[in-house]
Design a protein around this motif. Sequence first.
Motif, PDB file in Angstrom:
ATOM      1  N   ASP A  46       2.235  10.684   4.079  1.00 42.62           N
ATOM      2  CA  ASP A  46       2.524   9.743   5.184  1.00 42.62           C
ATOM      3  C   ASP A  46       1.354   8.814   5.488  1.00 42.62           C
ATOM      4  O   ASP A  46       1.306   8.176   6.539  1.00 42.62           O
ATOM      5  N   TRP A  47       0.397   8.719   4.558  1.00 38.56           N
ATOM      6  CA  TRP A  47      -0.802   7.905   4.801  1.00 38.56           C
ATOM      7  C   TRP A  47      -0.451   6.455   5.108  1.00 38.56           C
ATOM      8  O   TRP A  47      -0.902   5.878   6.091  1.00 38.56           O
ATOM      9  N   ASP A  48       0.380   5.845   4.273  1.00 37.43           N
ATOM     10  CA  ASP A  48       0.716   4.434   4.462  1.00 37.43           C
ATOM     11  C   ASP A  48       1.497   4.208   5.755  1.00 37.43           C
ATOM     12  O   ASP A  48       1.294   3.201   6.436  1.00 37.43           O
ATOM     13  N   SER A  49       2.378   5.139   6.110  1.00 37.81           N
ATOM     14  CA  SER A  49       3.162   4.955   7.332  1.00 37.81           C
ATOM     15  C   SER A  49       2.320   5.157   8.587  1.00 37.81           C
ATOM     16  O   SER A  49       2.669   4.649   9.653  1.00 37.81           O
ATOM     17  N   ARG A  50       1.199   5.856   8.469  1.00 28.73           N
ATOM     18  CA  ARG A  50       0.296   6.026   9.614  1.00 28.73           C
ATOM     19  C   ARG A  50      -0.479   4.740   9.910  1.00 28.73           C
ATOM     20  O   ARG A  50      -0.901   4.521  11.038  1.00 28.73           O
ATOM     21  N   PHE A  51      -0.681   3.916   8.885  1.00 29.35           N
ATOM     22  CA  PHE A  51      -1.450   2.680   9.040  1.00 29.35           C
ATOM     23  C   PHE A  51      -0.672   1.513   8.435  1.00 29.35           C
ATOM     24  O   PHE A  51      -1.122   0.885   7.476  1.00 29.35           O
ATOM     25  N   PRO A  52       0.501   1.195   8.998  1.00 32.60           N
ATOM     26  CA  PRO A  52       1.389   0.217   8.350  1.00 32.60           C
ATOM     27  C   PRO A  52       0.915  -1.226   8.444  1.00 32.60           C
ATOM     28  O   PRO A  52       1.399  -2.073   7.682  1.00 32.60           O
ATOM     29  N   ASP A  53      -0.007  -1.516   9.330  1.00 29.90           N
ATOM     30  CA  ASP A  53      -0.408  -2.911   9.565  1.00 29.90           C
ATOM     31  C   ASP A  53      -1.712  -3.304   8.875  1.00 29.90           C
ATOM     32  O   ASP A  53      -2.269  -4.363   9.170  1.00 29.90           O
ATOM     33  N   ASP A  54      -2.204  -2.473   7.965  1.00 29.44           N
ATOM     34  CA  ASP A  54      -3.504  -2.727   7.336  1.00 29.44           C
ATOM     35  C   ASP A  54      -3.452  -3.744   6.196  1.00 29.44           C
ATOM     36  O   ASP A  54      -4.492  -4.210   5.741  1.00 29.44           O
ATOM     37  N   GLY A  55      -2.262  -4.068   5.697  1.00 23.16           N
ATOM     38  CA  GLY A  55      -2.133  -4.927   4.530  1.00 23.16           C
ATOM     39  C   GLY A  55      -2.900  -6.235   4.616  1.00 23.16           C
ATOM     40  O   GLY A  55      -3.670  -6.564   3.701  1.00 23.16           O
ATOM     41  N   PRO A  56      -2.748  -7.027   5.685  1.00 18.14           N
ATOM     42  CA  PRO A  56      -3.474  -8.292   5.781  1.00 18.14           C
ATOM     43  C   PRO A  56      -4.999  -8.117   5.763  1.00 18.14           C
ATOM     44  O   PRO A  56      -5.706  -8.952   5.206  1.00 18.14           O
ATOM     45  N   ALA A  57      -5.502  -7.024   6.341  1.00 17.99           N
ATOM     46  CA  ALA A  57      -6.948  -6.777   6.325  1.00 17.99           C
ATOM     47  C   ALA A  57      -7.429  -6.511   4.900  1.00 17.99           C
ATOM     48  O   ALA A  57      -8.503  -6.976   4.492  1.00 17.99           O
ATOM     49  N   TYR A  58      -6.644  -5.766   4.129  1.00  9.08           N
ATOM     50  CA  TYR A  58      -6.992  -5.526   2.722  1.00  9.08           C
ATOM     51  C   TYR A  58      -7.000  -6.850   1.945  1.00  9.08           C
ATOM     52  O   TYR A  58      -7.921  -7.111   1.171  1.00  9.08           O
ATOM     53  N   GLU A  59      -5.969  -7.655   2.145  1.00  9.45           N
ATOM     54  CA  GLU A  59      -5.875  -8.934   1.438  1.00  9.45           C
ATOM     55  C   GLU A  59      -7.069  -9.834   1.770  1.00  9.45           C
ATOM     56  O   GLU A  59      -7.643 -10.465   0.869  1.00  9.45           O
TER      57      GLU A  59
END
Length: 199
Positions: A18-31
Amino acid sequence: MSNDHTHVQEFFGARAADWDSRFPDDGPAYEAAVAELRLREGAHVLDAGCGTGRALPPLRAAVGPSGLVAGADLTPAMLQTAVRAGRDRDGRLLLTDVTALPLRSRSLDAVFAAGLVAHLPDPAGGLRELARVVRPGGTLALFHPVGRAALAARQGRRITPDDLRAEARLRPLLAGSGWRMTSYVDEDARFLALAVHDG
């Protein structure tokens, strides 16, 4: 952290599904962090401690189809989650210890490392190993999708001056490991330290 990798594997293995679902809004920061590496088409890059591979899609987009993208992690369950998410299509996944990489010296243009440095049993030794596999002039991004204060608050603690990611600690640690820090940002929304391998 202990030198015994079992602790790290147990900690992340229990959280992998469930790692990704715990931090679902991190995508733009990674990009945004990957963009700051300024990777060129065809570059060779490693996501060290890649976890579920959230950096692999932006890394692949940055280097294009002719580039090489690899993700290395110590925890099988994290890599399995990356495969289920289809991120193995963006980079080759390696089940390995990033402090003893199965890569040739000077074979990479850059290393991206999200949340890694605090989990290295020997941070200086781990950073030296990352320097070994990067060509002189290559880059390192030490990243976290939230800053030090925000992360400490999330974990119910306060940051202290001996925090490894504090600029006063991180700059000499990098310098002693073959890296020269070129940029340091510690905001609520992200932590990003960029460094160049001086060779």
